[in-house]
Motif scaffolding. Sequence first.
Motif, PDB file in Angstrom:
ATOM      1  N   LYS A 258       0.845  -1.208   0.000  1.00  0.00           N
ATOM      2  CA  LYS A 258       0.000   0.000   0.000  1.00  0.00           C
ATOM      3  C   LYS A 258       0.881   1.259   0.000  1.00  0.00           C
ATOM      4  N   LEU A 259       1.924   1.233   0.821  1.00  0.00           N
ATOM      5  CA  LEU A 259       2.800   2.407   0.930  1.00  0.00           C
ATOM      6  C   LEU A 259       3.456   2.740  -0.420  1.00  0.00           C
ATOM      7  N   ILE A 260       3.976   1.694  -1.071  1.00  0.00           N
ATOM      8  CA  ILE A 260       4.692   1.939  -2.329  1.00  0.00           C
ATOM      9  C   ILE A 260       3.719   2.216  -3.473  1.00  0.00           C
ATOM     10  N   LYS A 261       2.567   1.568  -3.406  1.00  0.00           N
ATOM     11  CA  LYS A 261       1.548   1.820  -4.436  1.00  0.00           C
ATOM     12  C   LYS A 261       1.099   3.287  -4.350  1.00  0.00           C
ATOM     13  N   GLU A 262       0.732   3.714  -3.144  1.00  0.00           N
ATOM     14  CA  GLU A 262       0.150   5.052  -3.012  1.00  0.00           C
ATOM     15  C   GLU A 262       1.168   6.174  -3.212  1.00  0.00           C
ATOM     16  N   ASN A 263       2.408   5.930  -2.775  1.00  0.00           N
ATOM     17  CA  ASN A 263       3.403   7.010  -2.867  1.00  0.00           C
ATOM     18  C   ASN A 263       4.199   7.006  -4.158  1.00  0.00           C
ATOM     19  N   LEU A 264       4.181   5.860  -4.862  1.00  0.00           N
ATOM     20  CA  LEU A 264       4.980   5.787  -6.090  1.00  0.00           C
ATOM     21  C   LEU A 264       4.147   5.290  -7.275  1.00  0.00           C
ATOM     22  N   CYS A 265       3.760   4.035  -7.231  1.00  0.00           N
ATOM     23  CA  CYS A 265       3.187   3.399  -8.436  1.00  0.00           C
ATOM     24  C   CYS A 265       1.915   4.077  -8.947  1.00  0.00           C
ATOM     25  N   ASP A 266       1.054   4.538  -8.034  1.00  0.00           N
ATOM     26  CA  ASP A 266      -0.197   5.173  -8.474  1.00  0.00           C
ATOM     27  C   ASP A 266       0.056   6.424  -9.318  1.00  0.00           C
ATOM     28  N   HIS A 267       1.245   6.989  -9.196  1.00  0.00           N
ATOM     29  CA  HIS A 267       1.548   8.224  -9.940  1.00  0.00           C
ATOM     30  C   HIS A 267       2.246   7.963 -11.267  1.00  0.00           C
ATOM     31  N   LEU A 268       2.496   6.681 -11.536  1.00  0.00           N
ATOM     32  CA  LEU A 268       3.210   6.327 -12.768  1.00  0.00           C
ATOM     33  C   LEU A 268       2.229   5.609 -13.678  1.00  0.00           C
ATOM     34  N   SER A 269       2.427   5.792 -14.987  1.00  0.00           N
ATOM     35  CA  SER A 269       1.514   5.039 -15.853  1.00  0.00           C
ATOM     36  C   SER A 269       2.178   3.717 -16.227  1.00  0.00           C
ATOM     37  N   ILE A 270       2.279   2.815 -15.229  1.00  0.00           N
ATOM     38  CA  ILE A 270       2.871   1.499 -15.507  1.00  0.00           C
ATOM     39  C   ILE A 270       1.816   0.436 -15.229  1.00  0.00           C
ATOM     40  N   GLY A 271       1.946  -0.662 -15.932  1.00  0.00           N
ATOM     41  CA  GLY A 271       1.005  -1.753 -15.726  1.00  0.00           C
ATOM     42  C   GLY A 271       1.269  -2.425 -14.390  1.00  0.00           C
ATOM     43  N   THR A 272       0.231  -2.992 -13.791  1.00  0.00           N
ATOM     44  CA  THR A 272       0.404  -3.625 -12.481  1.00  0.00           C
ATOM     45  C   THR A 272       1.330  -4.844 -12.562  1.00  0.00           C
ATOM     46  N   GLN A 273       1.506  -5.378 -13.801  1.00  0.00           N
ATOM     47  CA  GLN A 273       2.397  -6.547 -13.920  1.00  0.00           C
ATOM     48  C   GLN A 273       3.852  -6.194 -13.614  1.00  0.00           C
ATOM     49  N   LEU A 274       4.158  -4.886 -13.564  1.00  0.00           N
ATOM     50  CA  LEU A 274       5.533  -4.474 -13.237  1.00  0.00           C
ATOM     51  C   LEU A 274       5.753  -4.372 -11.727  1.00  0.00           C
ATOM     52  N   PHE A 275       4.677  -4.466 -10.960  1.00  0.00           N
ATOM     53  CA  PHE A 275       4.789  -4.327  -9.507  1.00  0.00           C
ATOM     54  C   PHE A 275       4.584  -5.705  -8.882  1.00  0.00           C
ATOM     55  N   HIS A 276       5.678  -6.287  -8.422  1.00  0.00           N
ATOM     56  CA  HIS A 276       5.631  -7.656  -7.892  1.00  0.00           C
ATOM     57  C   HIS A 276       5.500  -7.607  -6.377  1.00  0.00           C
ATOM     58  N   SER A 277       4.268  -7.706  -5.919  1.00  0.00           N
ATOM     59  CA  SER A 277       4.059  -7.627  -4.475  1.00  0.00           C
ATOM     60  C   SER A 277       4.140  -9.022  -3.856  1.00  0.00           C
ATOM     61  N   VAL A 278       4.218  -9.058  -2.546  1.00  0.00           N
ATOM     62  CA  VAL A 278       4.256 -10.340  -1.830  1.00  0.00           C
ATOM     63  C   VAL A 278       2.814 -10.864  -1.741  1.00  0.00           C
ATOM     64  N   PRO A 279       2.577 -12.143  -2.097  1.00  0.00           N
ATOM     65  CA  PRO A 279       1.199 -12.653  -2.105  1.00  0.00           C
ATOM     66  C   PRO A 279       0.647 -12.904  -0.699  1.00  0.00           C
ATOM     67  N   VAL A 280       0.269 -11.815  -0.038  1.00  0.00           N
ATOM     68  CA  VAL A 280      -0.202 -11.911   1.353  1.00  0.00           C
ATOM     69  C   VAL A 280      -1.575 -12.576   1.469  1.00  0.00           C
ATOM     70  N   GLU A 281      -2.231 -12.795   0.306  1.00  0.00           N
ATOM     71  CA  GLU A 281      -3.539 -13.448   0.357  1.00  0.00           C
ATOM     72  C   GLU A 281      -3.396 -14.956   0.573  1.00  0.00           C
ATOM     73  N   GLU A 282      -2.160 -15.467   0.544  1.00  0.00           N
ATOM     74  CA  GLU A 282      -1.934 -16.891   0.813  1.00  0.00           C
ATOM     75  C   GLU A 282      -2.329 -17.216   2.248  1.00  0.00           C
ATOM     76  N   THR A 283      -2.490 -18.544   2.506  1.00  0.00           N
ATOM     77  CA  THR A 283      -3.058 -18.938   3.799  1.00  0.00           C
ATOM     78  C   THR A 283      -2.118 -18.779   4.992  1.00  0.00           C
ATOM     79  N   SER A 284      -0.837 -18.608   4.748  1.00  0.00           N
ATOM     80  CA  SER A 284       0.089 -18.409   5.879  1.00  0.00           C
ATOM     81  C   SER A 284       1.291 -17.586   5.390  1.00  0.00           C
TER      82      SER A 284
END
Length: 254
Positions: A92-118
């Motif tokens: 969220k921090l990097i998305k809101e302060n950096l990525c949201d202001h750039l016209s880049i596709g989300t495929q360039l932002f490799h986040s940690v898959p926190v939706e996994e079960t553990s």
Amino acid sequence: MDKSINPGKLAIKVLDDLATMSEAAIKTFISIAHESIEKKGQCNVALSGGKTPVDFYQKISQIKNDLAWNKIPIFLVDERYVPKNHKESNYKLIKENLCDHLSIGTQLFHSVPVEETSPHTAAENYEKEIKEFFMLKEGELPRFDLMILGIGEDGHTASLFPGDAGLLEKKHLAISVLNKMADKKDRITLTLPVINNAECIMFLANGIQKAEAVKRVLEDKDPTFPATLVQPTNGKLIFLIDQAAASLLMKHFL
Ligand code: 6PG
């Protein structure tokens, strides 16, 4: 004031304040990005959370012409095991302060898959994603062109804390770090072998509260401080620190 020393691969720059530190970080980022993009068509970066780099992220997000953001894949150095909209999420921090202001596709932002079960599965899948992206063979390490790290008052960096077993990890690229205290979040972090394999590592530290940690790492080389263990095997190590964070370093050291 802008002083630098450069014994071998280490460069320490002391800057007046947070704003000038961010400016210096932007200069370094741009020069590394240009060099990597020219050499191999892209610049792979891994970014940290924390308060220190926010000013830098906000400012660099405004640089559009001089940076080919579509050639700069972004990974996270570490993450808390929290939903992506949580206030402590690095995504969220990097998305809101950096990525949201750039016209880049989300495929360039490799986040940690926190939706996994553990946190453990999240680390496993993050590692898998890194291996696929860098097309790694068994036992190979990714080589990030630039990694941005912070330092905690206790000397932690990424999510590698003093005394943690994770500091000894040799095999995995990403691991989970379970927190015993109820108010603290479990985390996922890149490991030391991955960090130390980067082409360039840039630490950012500002404020008097970081002065002791900066001294223990740079001057005392205290191995109980995880940031001391960040020593690129074949890369550059840059410390950008403000005067307050540098205030306990011996004069001759600078
Ligand atoms: C995080 C970081 C962590 C951070 C240090 C410094 O997400 O919290 O990865 O290692 O860089 O704790 O944090 P500050 O910049 O907030 O001092």
